[in-house]
Design an enzyme around this catalytic site. Structure first.
Site, short mmCIF file in Angstrom:
data_model
loop_
_atom_site.label_atom_id
_atom_site.label_comp_id
_atom_site.label_asym_id
_atom_site.label_seq_id
_atom_site.Cartn_x
_atom_site.Cartn_y
_atom_site.Cartn_z
N ASP A 1 5.97 1.86 -10.35
CA ASP A 1 5.64 0.44 -10.39
C ASP A 1 6.59 -0.22 -11.40
O ASP A 1 7.32 0.45 -12.14
CB ASP A 1 4.17 0.19 -10.74
CG ASP A 1 3.71 -1.19 -10.25
OD1 ASP A 1 4.58 -2.03 -9.94
OD2 ASP A 1 2.50 -1.43 -10.18
C1 NOJ Z 1 3.86 -4.84 -10.02
C2 NOJ Z 1 2.71 -4.63 -9.08
O1 NOJ Z 1 1.73 -3.78 -9.67
C3 NOJ Z 1 3.14 -4.02 -7.76
O2 NOJ Z 1 2.03 -3.95 -6.91
C4 NOJ Z 1 4.26 -4.81 -7.16
O3 NOJ Z 1 4.62 -4.27 -5.92
C5 NOJ Z 1 5.43 -4.79 -8.12
N1 NOJ Z 1 5.03 -5.41 -9.37
C6 NOJ Z 1 6.64 -5.52 -7.57
O4 NOJ Z 1 6.39 -6.86 -7.51
#
Ligand code: NOJ
Length: 750
Positions: free
Chosen positions: A282
């Site tokens: 993430d």
């Molecule tokens: C953080 C989020 O937790 C995740 O779900 C998302 O895909 C990414 N950022 C990218 O935006």
């Protein structure tokens, strides 16, 4: 030139029949890998955010575009549009090996046509339509150069304070697993490599939804049994449906950050489940292991994440800055790098990007998908089916005795439309949606949806009444005045678009601001009132629930929101949604979910004070239970008939009910099957959803509904984490909500 050479040689050697397609891709991957330097390999494991939008804390990097040209970037996120993706792909084509970039994007509930938030779609319990919604999203996104969506989010969520409940399918593992598979199928369509299919990404691996206190990014500590039984199955369902990628999560799980968690990524995902795609971290979660106190610095963070099986680093720069040295220092084996790179390259081949890196970046196709009427039609259908009718009391003389206030008559003379959502446009979209410059003309407001449904003979009055989330009450007087002039009042309240979503946890999930006071003020006029609640999570609105005769939960429904609510308000569609999450009475009841254990002191009712966890100041029961949702008609269930009272593991059991539409409207019911294992080697929930069927019944019609039960439905994880069934006694329940069921018993014999 070089790139052509690689492809030519791969094609010559491996141009077999379709059957050998898979093998030939693996061999093509090997042929590319052989040509790569260590730095080029590490570049493939690096993902950067584009300079146009950000969905996390950015790292300033003015050398970004140069790094693409130097082969230091394997993928970009937040970079969409046929033109932009083409431009960046051009840079990748200047690298030595011309390995194409992958463009990833959070296409969570639609791209150009915005669909209901995933939690709302889950309320439809309609797998076909949910798949279709993802299909539309994929078609539109792929036409804008997107190769990869960071969806579906398949985290089970039992805490409505957590802002990200809006992105998932709610509290139930069985329903969540079916929806996970439907979404993956929808995104990936007829197969990756087609220009209307995007790679899906099951996230957040794992247990992110169980963050302590519903506070985003928080820690998770749970038994491995609960993890395997409740939180992992939707991921497994996504993997079984062929999901191309996984994303790990921000949380630590039992003391180990998910990003550096070998048990999750190596043992379970790539080991036990034999997952062949790749894992992306993430946003920044590799580097965040320093804050967790798990890695001393980025060097150690990169080592822990790569060794644990995180193949691509989203935006932390830990890999690009440290992996080379880690390999030289012998801390990360070259085989670990090679395995990660192979997984990534494999998907680039599957997507067909080595053959044509620009195949998704086609401006003409993008234009043709821009305002797609067919997609809007599907969105309206999805939105209607997501709406949940929470209450529909009779209100003589308007509805007539015994008949609910809804649906409203199209012949009503004067309707007052009140509340901050009546004319809202972008608040209909909810979190994780895009702002397009023409949104105000593209998204249907409730006001416009209702207006287009009625003839000029119906007079519409409007007053905003108040804002969504402040304490200003100066608009109340006008609202009350308008209500007094009307035959019927429709009030629409709720949460603003940015009040639920990532980093949007709330401790107070009551209707925000003075909106409930506005409802009270209007109710004092004595006029018949319908309330619609727009929100991204279960909210608390007890006064409204207890006093207003008719309530629709209208979530955030997307581009066609206004038309969909008008369809339901005026009976062109009879609502059929069922709640995918329990609605608490108050925050102090959280977490509250239907499939809890019995405990040693199960209470029978709220007066059993020495029994299960009753608060002295609060009922045991939620305001609205999982699976609950009314219709304009009534469905009557017969008692359950079982094909036998006991059965052997090699046999099947059939449970049958008849369902009769006893009301005045045709309608659709979701018939739900729950099972309880009464005595086990580990304790079992009071009931668990094991099946459901959607059935459409004309007024007066009766249908027989049967469920077949096998030992598969009786399995659970024992204390050794083996998935088993145990002979013994069971209860079986069938009904229209988790708390409104018929009951029967059976025995599984050895
Ligand atoms: C953080 C989020 O937790 C995740 O779900 C998302 O895909 C990414 N950022 C990218 O935006």
């Amino acid at each position: 030139m070089k790139r052509n050479l690689i492809i030519v040689s791969a094609c010559c050697i491996f141009s077999f029949t379709a059957i050998s397609q898979k093998k030939s891709i693996d061999q093509k991957v090997d042929s590319v890998l052989k040509l790569m330097t260590l730095d080029e390999k590490i570049g493939q494991m690096n993902q950067y955010n584009g300079p146009w939008a950000a969905t996390g804390p950015l790292t300033n990097d003015d050398k970004l575009l140069d790094q693409i040209k130097e082969g230091k970037v394997g993928s970009m996120l937040n970079t969409t549009g046929a033109k932009r993706t083409r431009e960046l792909q051009d840079l990748a084509m200047q690298t030595r090996l011309k390995i194409p970039l992958l463009f990833g994007q959070d296409v969570i509930h639609g791209y150009r046509t915005i669909f209901p938030i995933p939690l709302a779609e889950a309320a439809s319990w309609d797998m076909k339509l949910i798949e279709q919604s993802a299909r539309v999203a994929a078609t539109e996104a792929a036409a804008a150069g997107v190769h990869w969506t960071f969806a579906p989010m398949v985290d089970i969520a039992r805490d409505p304070r957590w802002g990200r409940v809006m992105e998932g399918a709610g509290e139930d593992t069985y329903l969540g697993s079916l929806i996970a598979a439907a979404r993956v199928k929808g995104f990936q369509g007829k197969g990756l490599g087609n220009t209307d299919a995007v790679m899906a990404c099951a996230k957040h691996f794992a247990a992110y939804g169980a963050a302590v206190g519903g506070r985003d990014y928080n820690s998770v500590d749970m038994s491995l049994r609960q993890l395997n039984e409740v939180y992992l199955p939707p991921f497994k369902a996504a993997a079984d449906a062929g999901v191309a990628t996984f994303m790990n999560s921000f949380n630590d799980l039992n003391g180990i950050p998910a990003t550096g968690n070998k048990y999750l990524q190596r043992d379970i995902l790539k080991g036990k489940w034999k997952f062949k795609g790749f894992v992306v971290s993430d946003w920044g979660s590799v580097g965040e292991m320093i804050n967790h106190g798990y890695a001393k610095d980025n060097y150690e963070a990169a080592m822990l994440a790569a060794n644990a099986g995180s193949d691509m680093d989203m935006e932390s720069r830990s890999y690009i800055q440290n992996l080379s040295k880690l390999v030289k220092d012998g801390k990360v084996k070259l085989t670990v790098i090679d395995e990660a790179v192979k997984r990534i390259l494999r998907m680039k081949f599957v997507m067909g990007l080595f053959d044509d890196p620009y195949k998704f970046s086609n401006e003409e196709r993008e234009k043709s998908q821009w305002n797609n009427a067919e997609h809007r039609k599907i969105e309206r259908e999805m939105a209607k089916k997501s709406i949940v009718l929470l209450k529909n009391n009779p209100l003589p003389p308007v509805g007539g005795a015994g008949v609910g206030l809804l649906p409203l008559s199209k012949q009503t003379k004067t309707i007052a439309l009140i509340g901050p959502f009546i004319k809202a446009v972008s608040d209909n979209l909810g979190f994780w949606s895009y702002d397009w410059p023409d949104d105000s003309s593209r998204i249907t407001s409730t006001y416009d949806g209702i207006k287009s449904k009625l003839s000029a003979d119906t007079k519409l009055l409007y007053a905003k009444g108040c804002n969504i989330n402040d304490s200003v009450t100066t608009g109340f007087a006008e609202a009350v005045e308008v209500a007094k002039q009307a035959d019927i009042v429709v009030i629409q309240v709720g949460e603003a678009r940015d009040m639920t979503g990532e980093a949007k946890s709330r401790s107070n999930i009551h209707l925000p601001g003075v909106q409930e006071d506005l409802i009270k003020g209007v109710m004092a006029t004595g006029k018949p009132v319908v309330v619609m609640i727009n929100a991204g999570r279960p909210l608390i609105f007890n006064w409204t629930a207890d006093n207003v005769p008719a309530i629709l939960y209208t979530w955030w429904l997307g581009t066609e929101a206004g038309n969909a609510v008008a369809d339901v308000l005026f009976g062109d569609y009879n609502p059929s949604g069922k709640l995918p999450m329990s609605f608490p009475l108050t925050e102090g009841q959280i977490p509250i979910y239907y499939n809890h254990y019995n405990t040693g002191r199960p209470a029978q009712n709220d007066n059993d004070r020495f029994y299960r966890s009753a608060y002295i100041d609060l009922s045991l029961y939620p305001k609205y239970a999982f699976g609950y949702g009314l219709s304009y008609t009534n469905f009557e269930y017969s008692d359950i008939k079982l094909s036998k009272s006991s059965f052997k593991p090699t046999e099947k059991l059939t449970a049958t009910v008849t369902v009769k539409n006893t009301g005045n409207y045709d309608g659709e019911e979701t018939v739900q099957l729950y099972i309880q294992d009464l005595f086990g080697s580990v304790v079992r929930p009071v009931k668990e959803l094991k099946g459901f069927q959607k059935v459409f019944l004309k007024k007066g019609e009766v249908k027989e509904i049967s469920f077949t039960i096998t030992t598969e439905d009786l399995k659970f994880f024992n204390d050794k984490l083996e998935k088993i069934y145990e002979p013994g006694e069971f209860k079986l329940f069938i009904g229209g909500a988790s708390n409104n069921v018929k009951e029967a018993s059976f025995t599984l014999i050895k």
